[in-house]
Scaffold this active site. Structure first.
Site, PDB file in Angstrom:
ATOM      1  N   ASN A 149      -3.397  -5.254   5.119  1.00 37.70           N
ATOM      2  CA  ASN A 149      -2.140  -4.836   4.163  1.00 37.70           C
ATOM      3  C   ASN A 149      -2.730  -5.253   2.883  1.00 37.70           C
ATOM      4  OD1 ASN A 149      -0.475  -4.517   6.185  1.00 37.70           O
ATOM      5  ND2 ASN A 149       0.447  -6.506   6.251  1.00 37.70           N
ATOM      6  N   ILE A 150      -2.180  -4.616   1.885  1.00 42.44           N
ATOM      7  CA  ILE A 150      -3.061  -4.964   0.640  1.00 42.44           C
ATOM      8  C   ILE A 150      -1.948  -5.752  -0.388  1.00 42.44           C
ATOM      9  CG2 ILE A 150      -4.658  -2.919   0.607  1.00 42.44           C
ATOM     10  CD1 ILE A 150      -2.403  -1.368  -0.984  1.00 42.44           C
ATOM     11  N   HIS A 168      -8.795  -4.812   3.657  1.00 47.94           N
ATOM     12  CA  HIS A 168      -8.642  -3.640   2.618  1.00 47.94           C
ATOM     13  C   HIS A 168      -8.579  -3.956   1.392  1.00 47.94           C
ATOM     14  CE1 HIS A 168      -7.463  -1.168   6.705  1.00 47.94           C
ATOM     15  NE2 HIS A 168      -8.867  -1.327   6.510  1.00 47.94           N
ATOM     16  N   THR A 257       0.598  -3.201  13.722  1.00 51.94           N
ATOM     17  CA  THR A 257      -0.532  -2.219  13.308  1.00 51.94           C
ATOM     18  C   THR A 257      -0.529  -1.284  14.420  1.00 51.94           C
ATOM     19  OG1 THR A 257      -2.788  -2.015  13.139  1.00 51.94           O
ATOM     20  CG2 THR A 257      -2.117  -3.866  14.168  1.00 51.94           C
TER      21      THR A 257
END
Length: 308
Positions: A149-150, A168, A257
């Site tokens: 996750n960002i 990421h 995920t």
């Protein structure tokens, strides 16, 4: 270590054989998994998380119906006709490296509310994020949390930052994609607020037209949050930490995920073949990566929402 526009599906690689022995009692449900976690057989735990752990925080999941990609309106974005056609054909063009270097506005305009909302701490860490924090505090066995996750919500917890690998990248850290020079997050947000238009009709103070945000160091309009663009390499930290951590992992917890994006999903087949793999997700995933949900095996599926 490239991510491409399409999530790459990898065939399962040969398992890392380490000559380690299987746990004497393989967990079959939540309570036996909890017993395994506190047992002396479990010494090192790694966690891999995805969008599912942040859904309860109200963070928009890009890939879901009604998500960012689904509702994208290229005609509103500052771009050439050809660039708009590319985004209409495939909304993930917004986060392509080639697109960003040609025109930073699609990325900055689409992500504007997410960037500014992050600064306002509009979203809060969920029970799932707190679980990792608690696991570390209570057992000391958490070797690493790998998040795809960002949103940066993991950094709101009391977990030491060196325990977290943002595979990421993260919205809350800013740097120039061209020269790598960092930029202060608050200063960047002020620029976004003043220079980037609002596609969503929620900010009456936003400018009518977007103007470039120059890098303080190289002056090119390439500053952005340090999220990994499709076609860019992942942070070196991912490769270094995973090479270091995975050979001695006894338990891999996979939460929220779909395991379709590589190389993040490689964690599943890079742990030793003696490691227990527990998947917490709405539906069983990872079979194409070698996960086998069979009775008496080391792989455990716990179905449901991550916060349950």
């Amino acid at each position: 270590g490239m991510i491409t526009g399409q999530a790459r599906r990898h065939p399962p690689c040969a398992q890392a054989s380490t000559g380690r022995t299987m746990p004497s009692r393989l967990p079959t449900n939540v309570s036996s998994l909890a017993k395994f976690i506190v047992s002396p057989e479990c010494r090192s735990i790694a966690i891999l998380t995805g969008a599912g752990v942040s859904v309860a925080a109200g963070i928009p999941d890009f890939r879901s119906p009604g998500g960012l990609y689904d509702t994208l309106r290229p005609e509103l974005i500052t771009a050439t006709a050809a660039q708009r056609r590319a985004m209409a054909a495939d909304p993930t063009a917004v986060v392509l490296k080639d697109m960003f270097f040609a025109n930073a506005f699609p990325y900055l305009e689409v992500r504007r509310p997410f960037i500014l909302g992050t600064r306002e701490r509009r979203w809060r860490a969920t029970l799932s994020h707190r679980f990792a924090e608690l696991l570390h505090a209570k057992t000391g066995k958490l070797t690493r949390l790998y998040t795809q996750n960002i949103d940066g919500l993991d950094y709101q917890t009391a977990l030491p930052t060196e325990k977290i690998v943002a595979v990421h990248g993260s919205i809350g850290k800013v740097a120039c994609e061209g020269c790598g020079a960092p930029m202060e997050f608050d200063a960047f947000c002020a620029e976004v607020r003043a220079r980037i238009k609002d596609l969503y009709g929620v900010d009456s103070a936003a400018p009518a037209e977007s103007t470039p945000i120059p890098c303080p160091a190289c002056h090119r309009p390439l500053v952005k949050p340090t999220t990994v663009l499709f076609g860019s390499s992942l942070p070196a930290e991912f490769f270094e930490r995973s090479a270091e951590d995975l050979p001695s992992v006894d338990l891999l917890l996979v939460a929220g995920t779909s395991l379709v994006v590589s190389p993040a999903n490689s964690l599943v087949y890079r742990v030793p073949d003696s490691a227990v793999r527990a998947v917490i997700n709405a539906e069983p995933v990872g079979q194409e990566l070698g996960i086998r949900y069979s009775p008496g095996g080391r792989d455990l599926f716990l179905g449901g929402e991550c916060d349950d």
